[in-house]
Motif scaffolding. Structure first.
Motif: not given
Length: 262
Positions: A11-13, A147-149, A157-158
Motif C-alpha cells: 500500500d503506497r499511500l 519511486a512509488l510507481a 520506499v514503502v
C-alpha cells in the motif's frame, strides 16, 4: 524499468494518509480559498473527470461543476510537493469513482445535515483515487512518485515509510525490492534522485518534526523515528531546517501564546 518477480504490491499511500491529515471543502463562487480539486464535464452516463492540481487552479476549466479546496498538510507533505502539476482521471474508467463523484456533487448542491462531513469524506476518496491514478500512470521525472510507481523499488520506499524506526541497511532494502545491492543502489539513485540512506533520513526528519509540533520532547521524537541518539537527531535536524529541534514550538503552545498576545 526493473521488473519484480511476482511480488505483491504494497500500500503506497497508507503512510501518508496516516501521518498527514487530509481535508476537503467545497468552495462556493467567490469564496476565499484556492480550488485544487475540480469535478468537470457533463457527468452524463459517467462522462466527466476528476482533476486535481496540488498547486491550485488560477482559472477553473470552463466545464467545471464543483470546485473544492484540498489541505493534505501541503507544505509538510512530501507527496504533495512531488506530485505532477495536474492529475486528471476519467469517471467512465471506474464505476466506484463515478459513484463517489456523483455523491460528492449531490452533497455539494444541497444543504443537508452533515453536509461538510460528507463532503470531506467523499472528497478524501476522490483525492486518493486521483493520487492512485498518478502513481499508476508513472512519471519519468526522478522523485517520490517515480519511486512509488516503480514495480520493484516501491517495496523498499514503502518499507521506509511504514517502519522509519527500524535500523535499515542497504542490503535489507535491496532484499525488499528483490534486487542485488549494486542494482538497487544504482536504480534508487536514478529513480528517486538520492541515495536510500539519504531518503530514509529525510523521511525520519519529516516525521520527527511532526512529533515535535505535536508536543513530543526531543529525545522521544528522535527515538520514535529511528535516530540513534538525540545528539545525532539534533545535528541532522539543524542541518535540514536551519535551527535546533528544541526551537520547534508545539502547535497547541503556539496557538495558546497567540491567543494571549491578542
Amino acid at each position: 524499468m526493473t521488473q519484480s518477480p511476482n511480488l505483491p504490491k504494497m500500500d503506497r499511500l497508507a503512510a501518508f494518509v496516516e501521518v498527514f491529515k487530509l481535508r476537503v471543502a467545497v468552495l462556493s463562487p467567490g469564496e476565499a480559498g484556492m480550488p485544487a480539486l475540480v469535478l468537470a464535464g457533463d457527468g452524463a452516463g459517467g462522462a466527466g473527470r476528476v482533476v486535481f492540481r496540488p498547486g491550485g487552479f488560477a482559472r477553473l476549466p470552463p466545464d467545471a461543476r464543483v470546485a473544492a479546496a484540498v489541505d493534505f498538510d501541503n507544505e509538510a507533505n512530501p507527496l504533495m510537493s512531488a506530485m505532477p502539476e495536474e492529475v486528471a482521471v476519467a469517471l467512465d474508467g471506474s464505476p466506484s469513482l463515478q459513484a463517489t463523484a456523483a455523491a460528492f456533487m449531490a452533497e455539494a448542491s444541497e444543504s443537508r445535515c452533515g453536509r461538510s462531513a460528507a463532503i470531506n469524506r467523499l472528497g478524501e476518496v476522490l483525492v486518493l483515487m486521483a493520487l492512485r491514478g498518478a502513481i499508476d500512470a508513472g512519471t519519468q521525472k526522478p522523485g517520490l512518485f517515480a519511486a512509488l510507481a516503480h514495480p520493484a523499488l516501491h517495496r523498499a520506499v514503502v518499507s521506509i515509510h511504514d517502519m522509519p524506526q527500524r535500523r535499515w541497511t542497504v542490503d535489507e532494502l535491496a532484499e525488499r525490492s528483490a534486487m542485488s545491492r549494486s542494482s538497487f543502489m544504482a536504480t534508487f539513485r536514478t529513480v528517486v534522485g538520492t541515495t536510500p540512506m539519504a531518503y530514509l533520513s529525510a523521511w525520519r526528519l519529516t516525521l520527527a518534526r511532526r512529533h515535535l509540533l505535536a508536543g513530543d520532547p526531543v529525545k522521544l521524537a528522535a527515538r520514535r523515528t529511528g535516530f540513534g541518539s538525540a545528539e545525532a537527531f539534533s545535528r541532522a535536524f539543524s542541518k535540514a531546517y536551519g535551527h535546533a529541534p528544541a526551537a520547534v514550538k508545539p502547535l497547541r503552545a503556539a496557538a495558546s501564546q497567540g491567543r494571549h498576545a491578542a
